[in-house]
Design a protein around this motif. Sequence first.
Motif, mmCIF file in Angstrom:
data_model
loop_
_atom_site.group_PDB
_atom_site.id
_atom_site.type_symbol
_atom_site.label_atom_id
_atom_site.label_comp_id
_atom_site.label_asym_id
_atom_site.label_seq_id
_atom_site.Cartn_x
_atom_site.Cartn_y
_atom_site.Cartn_z
ATOM 1 N N LEU A 1 18.286 3.467 3.649
ATOM 2 C CA LEU A 1 17.345 2.412 3.289
ATOM 3 C C LEU A 1 15.908 2.856 3.534
ATOM 4 C CD1 LEU A 1 17.676 -0.571 2.234
ATOM 5 C CD2 LEU A 1 16.973 -1.248 4.521
ATOM 6 N N ASN A 2 15.676 3.573 4.612
ATOM 7 C CA ASN A 2 14.326 4.081 4.876
ATOM 8 C C ASN A 2 13.888 5.047 3.781
ATOM 9 O OD1 ASN A 2 12.011 4.286 6.806
ATOM 10 N ND2 ASN A 2 12.621 6.441 6.811
ATOM 11 N N ALA A 3 14.823 5.887 3.310
ATOM 12 C CA ALA A 3 14.505 6.823 2.232
ATOM 13 C C ALA A 3 14.194 6.064 0.940
ATOM 14 C CB ALA A 3 15.657 7.793 2.019
ATOM 15 N N VAL A 4 14.955 5.008 0.668
ATOM 16 C CA VAL A 4 14.686 4.190 -0.522
ATOM 17 C C VAL A 4 13.294 3.572 -0.425
ATOM 18 C CG1 VAL A 4 15.352 2.108 -1.786
ATOM 19 C CG2 VAL A 4 17.110 3.716 -1.030
ATOM 20 N N LEU A 5 12.952 3.061 0.764
ATOM 21 C CA LEU A 5 11.623 2.488 0.977
ATOM 22 C C LEU A 5 10.531 3.518 0.681
ATOM 23 C CD1 LEU A 5 9.559 0.412 2.094
ATOM 24 C CD2 LEU A 5 10.077 1.291 4.380
ATOM 25 N N CYS A 6 10.711 4.735 1.203
ATOM 26 C CA CYS A 6 9.707 5.778 0.988
ATOM 27 C C CYS A 6 9.577 6.117 -0.491
ATOM 28 C CB CYS A 6 10.071 7.034 1.783
ATOM 29 S SG CYS A 6 9.919 6.857 3.574
ATOM 30 N N ALA A 7 10.711 6.276 -1.163
ATOM 31 C CA ALA A 7 10.686 6.627 -2.583
ATOM 32 C C ALA A 7 10.085 5.502 -3.420
ATOM 33 C CB ALA A 7 12.097 6.946 -3.067
ATOM 34 N N ASN A 8 10.484 4.259 -3.141
ATOM 35 C CA ASN A 8 9.964 3.122 -3.904
ATOM 36 C C ASN A 8 8.446 2.993 -3.774
ATOM 37 O OD1 ASN A 8 12.735 0.779 -3.218
ATOM 38 N ND2 ASN A 8 12.613 2.527 -4.597
ATOM 39 N N ALA A 9 7.937 3.196 -2.550
ATOM 40 C CA ALA A 9 6.515 2.947 -2.279
ATOM 41 C C ALA A 9 5.632 4.162 -2.531
ATOM 42 C CB ALA A 9 6.343 2.484 -0.832
ATOM 43 N N ARG A 10 6.218 5.298 -2.888
ATOM 44 C CA ARG A 10 5.430 6.521 -3.043
ATOM 45 C C ARG A 10 4.281 6.369 -4.061
ATOM 46 N NH1 ARG A 10 7.513 11.566 -1.857
ATOM 47 N NH2 ARG A 10 8.527 10.592 -0.064
ATOM 48 N N PRO A 11 4.487 5.738 -5.241
ATOM 49 C CA PRO A 11 3.356 5.578 -6.161
ATOM 50 C C PRO A 11 2.204 4.786 -5.563
ATOM 51 C CG PRO A 11 5.435 5.157 -7.289
ATOM 52 C CD PRO A 11 5.740 5.219 -5.826
ATOM 53 N N VAL A 12 2.505 3.806 -4.713
ATOM 54 C CA VAL A 12 1.460 3.021 -4.056
ATOM 55 C C VAL A 12 0.777 3.852 -2.988
ATOM 56 C CG1 VAL A 12 0.991 0.977 -2.652
ATOM 57 C CG2 VAL A 12 2.625 0.848 -4.546
ATOM 58 N N LEU A 13 1.566 4.572 -2.178
ATOM 59 C CA LEU A 13 1.007 5.343 -1.075
ATOM 60 C C LEU A 13 0.108 6.471 -1.576
ATOM 61 C CD1 LEU A 13 1.050 5.693 2.014
ATOM 62 C CD2 LEU A 13 2.949 7.287 1.717
ATOM 63 N N GLU A 14 0.460 7.071 -2.703
ATOM 64 C CA GLU A 14 -0.290 8.222 -3.203
ATOM 65 C C GLU A 14 -1.513 7.824 -4.020
ATOM 66 O OE1 GLU A 14 2.735 10.490 -5.198
ATOM 67 O OE2 GLU A 14 3.302 11.543 -3.346
ATOM 68 N N ASN A 15 -1.734 6.537 -4.212
ATOM 69 C CA ASN A 15 -2.925 6.032 -4.891
ATOM 70 C C ASN A 15 -3.743 5.278 -3.850
ATOM 71 O OD1 ASN A 15 -4.659 4.060 -6.272
ATOM 72 N ND2 ASN A 15 -3.660 4.736 -8.148
ATOM 73 N N ARG A 16 -4.880 5.834 -3.454
ATOM 74 C CA ARG A 16 -5.636 5.257 -2.347
ATOM 75 C C ARG A 16 -5.987 3.791 -2.583
ATOM 76 N NH1 ARG A 16 -8.369 6.785 2.099
ATOM 77 N NH2 ARG A 16 -10.155 5.503 2.715
ATOM 78 N N GLU A 17 -6.435 3.461 -3.782
ATOM 79 C CA GLU A 17 -6.823 2.084 -4.061
ATOM 80 C C GLU A 17 -5.639 1.139 -3.923
ATOM 81 O OE1 GLU A 17 -8.794 1.643 -7.763
ATOM 82 O OE2 GLU A 17 -10.484 2.939 -7.230
ATOM 83 N N LEU A 18 -4.482 1.553 -4.444
ATOM 84 C CA LEU A 18 -3.299 0.711 -4.328
ATOM 85 C C LEU A 18 -2.818 0.629 -2.879
ATOM 86 C CD1 LEU A 18 -1.225 1.815 -7.462
ATOM 87 C CD2 LEU A 18 -2.517 -0.310 -7.151
ATOM 88 N N ALA A 19 -2.870 1.760 -2.163
ATOM 89 C CA ALA A 19 -2.422 1.774 -0.774
ATOM 90 C C ALA A 19 -3.221 0.803 0.069
ATOM 91 C CB ALA A 19 -2.537 3.187 -0.212
ATOM 92 N N LEU A 20 -4.527 0.720 -0.173
ATOM 93 C CA LEU A 20 -5.368 -0.194 0.586
ATOM 94 C C LEU A 20 -5.224 -1.628 0.090
ATOM 95 C CD1 LEU A 20 -8.577 2.009 0.933
ATOM 96 C CD2 LEU A 20 -6.865 1.514 2.697
ATOM 97 N N ALA A 21 -5.068 -1.786 -1.227
ATOM 98 C CA ALA A 21 -4.929 -3.130 -1.790
ATOM 99 C C ALA A 21 -3.661 -3.815 -1.308
ATOM 100 C CB ALA A 21 -4.942 -3.058 -3.319
ATOM 101 N N TYR A 22 -2.602 -3.028 -1.106
ATOM 102 C CA TYR A 22 -1.320 -3.577 -0.641
ATOM 103 C C TYR A 22 -1.004 -3.056 0.759
ATOM 104 C CZ TYR A 22 -0.790 -4.949 -5.504
ATOM 105 O OH TYR A 22 -0.978 -5.519 -6.739
ATOM 106 N N GLY A 23 -2.039 -2.943 1.581
ATOM 107 C CA GLY A 23 -1.874 -2.374 2.911
ATOM 108 C C GLY A 23 -1.581 -3.367 4.013
ATOM 109 N N GLU A 24 -1.704 -4.670 3.721
ATOM 110 C CA GLU A 24 -1.465 -5.682 4.752
ATOM 111 C C GLU A 24 -0.014 -6.152 4.718
ATOM 112 O OE1 GLU A 24 -3.771 -6.092 6.834
ATOM 113 O OE2 GLU A 24 -5.439 -5.204 5.706
#
Length: 323
Positions: A196-219
């Motif tokens: 499940l942790n691996a799925v979380l990492c894979a699912n969120a990778r596009p958000v994490l690798e885009n600084r604007e998205l990472a901060l916009a959905y950081g809370e």
Amino acid sequence: MQELIRAVPPFDPTQAPLPRGRLMVRLIAEMQNTMIAAGIRALDGDLDRAIIFMVVARASEMLSPHGAGHARRQGGSAKAISINALAASLGRPFETMRRHIHALCAMGLCERGPAGVSVPEAVHARPEIAALFRCSHDALVRMVEDFAAFGLTLPETRHHLSYDWYMGLAAAHDVLLTGIEFHAHRFHSWTDMVLLNAVLCANARPVLENRELALAYGELGTVPPESLWQPVSTGAIARALSLPPSTAHRRVGVMVESGLLHRRARGVLLAADKLTDPAWAADGHTSMLHTRQILIRLAAGGFRFDQPASQYVDGRPPLVQFG
């Protein structure tokens, strides 16, 4: 790990959440994912033994210059931990723990004595274990470097102290084991938790690798729309973690049936309601508080939080790839 529990107050749902807590959770998950993948490779594909070995290594106090058995102190010997204590700490049956410890001793990775089990100093020199320890340390450094890059709060550097990377290795194990302690009780097995942790990492990778998205959905209160998530196939997860494909397919199927995961055309996604579930949020919040405490202790070991990239042993490790 019990010392960590006493060091952090219980979760209070009325208190303000940590700033950018969702982003912090993602970065911690990526670090833990890297450590677990490296541990499975080092332990010939056996997840349970990889986790148990890392727990014994940490308990042996061979990873910290302040431990009586620090591996780099002349004449030091490893501290032993009883199988009963291991079973209680990890929430596993005694017989299961005894069986895995017996296997680890047969592999020469652990040894048993009158006081319990330990990881002897000589094991640190084995190529696969040395590589595991360096990767684990550098995964922690990467996490700290990313914390700094995203403006997350870090402890102040104590410039008068010299840094021993074994102190960082101990901190890396503490972050990993804190995650296990606060999340494993929700899963059928460690395999489910790791998947499940691996799925979380894979699912969120596009958000994490885009600084604007990472901060916009950081809370913690913000959840990205499903259109920003990246489904991941079970086969890709099995390859990334070096787990048997049959095991991954079977356990992912069970988690889909239970509602933890949802199937999509290109793979599986973490159920969005789990990201806002109060009980899961409480565990995640407490885990983050523990991570902050671990980093504060690391500052006392001389870690350069003002220049984290200077603390790598082998260099910044890549994120686990799910291609």
